[in-house]
Design a protein around this motif. Structure first.
Motif, PDB file in Angstrom:
ATOM      1  N   GLY A  51       0.836  -1.179   0.000  1.00 50.36           N
ATOM      2  CA  GLY A  51       0.000   0.000   0.000  1.00 50.36           C
ATOM      3  C   GLY A  51       0.877   1.237   0.000  1.00 50.36           C
ATOM      4  O   GLY A  51       2.009   1.207   0.502  1.00 50.36           O
ATOM      5  N   ILE A  52       0.375   2.308  -0.579  1.00 52.44           N
ATOM      6  CA  ILE A  52       1.098   3.577  -0.596  1.00 52.44           C
ATOM      7  C   ILE A  52       0.282   4.602   0.171  1.00 52.44           C
ATOM      8  O   ILE A  52      -0.919   4.762  -0.074  1.00 52.44           O
ATOM      9  CB  ILE A  52       1.338   4.076  -2.033  1.00 52.44           C
ATOM     10  CG1 ILE A  52       2.158   3.062  -2.819  1.00 52.44           C
ATOM     11  CG2 ILE A  52       2.059   5.423  -2.017  1.00 52.44           C
ATOM     12  CD1 ILE A  52       2.339   3.430  -4.276  1.00 52.44           C
ATOM     13  N   HIS A  53       0.929   5.295   1.095  1.00 55.21           N
ATOM     14  CA  HIS A  53       0.273   6.298   1.926  1.00 55.21           C
ATOM     15  C   HIS A  53       1.062   7.596   1.806  1.00 55.21           C
ATOM     16  O   HIS A  53       2.295   7.594   1.858  1.00 55.21           O
ATOM     17  CB  HIS A  53       0.216   5.826   3.380  1.00 55.21           C
ATOM     18  CG  HIS A  53      -0.264   4.413   3.521  1.00 55.21           C
ATOM     19  ND1 HIS A  53      -1.598   4.079   3.589  1.00 55.21           N
ATOM     20  CD2 HIS A  53       0.421   3.240   3.556  1.00 55.21           C
ATOM     21  CE1 HIS A  53      -1.718   2.767   3.680  1.00 55.21           C
ATOM     22  NE2 HIS A  53      -0.510   2.239   3.669  1.00 55.21           N
ATOM     23  N   LEU A  54       0.365   8.700   1.622  1.00 58.57           N
ATOM     24  CA  LEU A  54       1.029   9.995   1.421  1.00 58.57           C
ATOM     25  C   LEU A  54       0.546  11.001   2.440  1.00 58.57           C
ATOM     26  O   LEU A  54      -0.651  11.058   2.765  1.00 58.57           O
ATOM     27  CB  LEU A  54       0.764  10.519   0.004  1.00 58.57           C
ATOM     28  CG  LEU A  54       1.261   9.622  -1.137  1.00 58.57           C
ATOM     29  CD1 LEU A  54       0.109   8.774  -1.669  1.00 58.57           C
ATOM     30  CD2 LEU A  54       1.871  10.435  -2.269  1.00 58.57           C
ATOM     31  N   VAL A  55       1.484  11.816   2.944  1.00 63.17           N
ATOM     32  CA  VAL A  55       1.142  12.804   3.963  1.00 63.17           C
ATOM     33  C   VAL A  55       2.108  13.985   3.841  1.00 63.17           C
ATOM     34  O   VAL A  55       3.246  13.831   3.387  1.00 63.17           O
ATOM     35  CB  VAL A  55       1.212  12.177   5.379  1.00 63.17           C
ATOM     36  CG1 VAL A  55       2.634  11.807   5.767  1.00 63.17           C
ATOM     37  CG2 VAL A  55       0.567  13.075   6.418  1.00 63.17           C
ATOM     38  N   GLY A  56       1.639  15.149   4.221  1.00 61.70           N
ATOM     39  CA  GLY A  56       2.486  16.330   4.211  1.00 61.70           C
ATOM     40  C   GLY A  56       2.193  17.215   5.404  1.00 61.70           C
ATOM     41  O   GLY A  56       1.304  16.932   6.219  1.00 61.70           O
ATOM     42  N   GLY A  57       2.945  18.296   5.490  1.00 58.60           N
ATOM     43  CA  GLY A  57       2.793  19.231   6.588  1.00 58.60           C
ATOM     44  C   GLY A  57       1.831  20.364   6.266  1.00 58.60           C
ATOM     45  O   GLY A  57       1.050  20.295   5.313  1.00 58.60           O
ATOM     46  N   ARG A  58       1.925  21.412   7.037  1.00 56.85           N
ATOM     47  CA  ARG A  58       0.986  22.525   6.920  1.00 56.85           C
ATOM     48  C   ARG A  58       0.944  23.098   5.510  1.00 56.85           C
ATOM     49  O   ARG A  58      -0.124  23.393   4.974  1.00 56.85           O
ATOM     50  CB  ARG A  58       1.393  23.616   7.917  1.00 56.85           C
ATOM     51  CG  ARG A  58       0.479  24.835   7.918  1.00 56.85           C
ATOM     52  CD  ARG A  58       0.964  25.853   8.929  1.00 56.85           C
ATOM     53  NE  ARG A  58       0.113  27.036   8.937  1.00 56.85           N
ATOM     54  CZ  ARG A  58       0.409  28.153   9.604  1.00 56.85           C
ATOM     55  NH1 ARG A  58       1.531  28.210  10.319  1.00 56.85           N
ATOM     56  NH2 ARG A  58      -0.397  29.188   9.566  1.00 56.85           N
ATOM     57  N   PHE A  59       2.125  23.247   4.883  1.00 57.58           N
ATOM     58  CA  PHE A  59       2.188  23.830   3.546  1.00 57.58           C
ATOM     59  C   PHE A  59       2.450  22.800   2.448  1.00 57.58           C
ATOM     60  O   PHE A  59       2.289  23.101   1.267  1.00 57.58           O
ATOM     61  CB  PHE A  59       3.277  24.911   3.493  1.00 57.58           C
ATOM     62  CG  PHE A  59       2.989  26.075   4.401  1.00 57.58           C
ATOM     63  CD1 PHE A  59       1.916  26.914   4.157  1.00 57.58           C
ATOM     64  CD2 PHE A  59       3.785  26.324   5.509  1.00 57.58           C
ATOM     65  CE1 PHE A  59       1.641  27.982   5.001  1.00 57.58           C
ATOM     66  CE2 PHE A  59       3.519  27.397   6.351  1.00 57.58           C
ATOM     67  CZ  PHE A  59       2.440  28.229   6.095  1.00 57.58           C
TER      68      PHE A  59
END
Length: 276
Positions: free
Chosen positions: A133-141
């Motif tokens: 599985g591929i999961h993507l996440v980022g910060g505020r910007f």
């Protein structure tokens, strides 16, 4: 813009003997603080000799350890800058818009001078494994980049998710992530503590982390299997994410090609469902 030490390492890593590679990996995993310690401390943590550390910094182009540490100190100061301390003044000869456009285009060119085709291929190979599985996440910007990339990857392969909302929601998703899974994280200065905590927990579960960061390197690098550093500085109070978007688009395009047969059939079926 001066080439960062992380970029110099990326350029020279393949030519390094084993001991210097270990020094480079130790520095990236503890960037930049381990390089600000003594040669003895650095060599002890890397498990190599002090002469190996000195050969490593010479390979990066520094005449001595003091010069190397001075460059790291400058990078640390840049890491810690807030929008209030960054320049917002245009050069006298040109307007603000032209100056920013030039800097943004130079960031993109500069980024890909230090990202190898091999690095892109290795990341695409990881993302194309149908069993993970591929999961993507980022910060505020940077989370809009994670969401953008996830929207494309969802079309070309199954088992893709964008981790939205609060940190507690991300932690709850860890229960469904296995050792074959990949977590793609976007994080630029001033680095987000919640992303660091989450990446550390994911790494402890054996999840492969791909980090897309800036030239000063998010501390998530210490837990990452792959790190791509994009240049972000422009003559503005705010960093530019343009180079990071291009990194995402290249990965999207290369993954689509790698999964051409599967993605073609998947897109065809999606179009049929939309038309129905």
């Amino acid at each position: 813009m001066a080439t960062s030490i992380a970029e110099l390492i990326a350029d020279r890593m393949d030519a390094m003997p084993t001991g210097e590679k270990r020094a480079a990996q130790t520095l990236i995993a503890n960037y930049p603080l381990i390089g600000l310690k003594t040669v003895a401390d650095f060599s002890h943590q890397a498990g190599v000799s002090s002469p190996t550390i000195l050969r490593f910094i010479a390979r990066l182009g520094f005449h001595n350890y003091a010069e190397f540490q001075s460059a790291l100190q400058d990078e640390l100061a840049a890491q810690l800058q807030s929008p209030l301390t960054r320049t917002t003044q245009p050069s006298p000869a040109r307007g603000r818009t032209a100056q920013t456009v030039d800097a943004t285009l130079e960031n993109i060119r500069g980024t890909f001078q230090h990202v190898s085709d091999r690095q892109i291929r290795d990341i695409v190979a990881l993302l194309s494994n149908r069993r993970c599985g591929i999961h993507l996440v980022g910060g505020r910007f940077t989370d809009p980049i994670a969401r953008y990339m996830a929207a494309h990857l969802t079309i070309v392969r199954p088992n893709v998710s964008h981790l939205a909302g609060q940190e507690s929601n991300w932690r709850d998703r860890l229960i469904d992530m296995g050792k074959r899974d990949v977590l793609v994280v976007f994080d630029i200065r001033r680095y987000q503590d919640s992303l660091l905590r989450f990446a550390e927990m994911a790494a402890k579960r054996g999840i492969h982390i791909v980090l897309v960061t800036d030239q000063w390197l998010s501390p998530i690098a210490r837990f990452s299997r792959h790190v791509i550093a994009g240049r972000t500085a422009v003559p503005s109070a705010w960093d530019s994410s343009a180079a990071l978007f291009v990194i995402a688009e290249i990965l999207i395009g290369e993954l689509t090609r790698a999964l051409e047969t599967e993605s073609r059939g998947r897109i065809r079926e999606m179009e049929a469902l939309r038309g129905g």
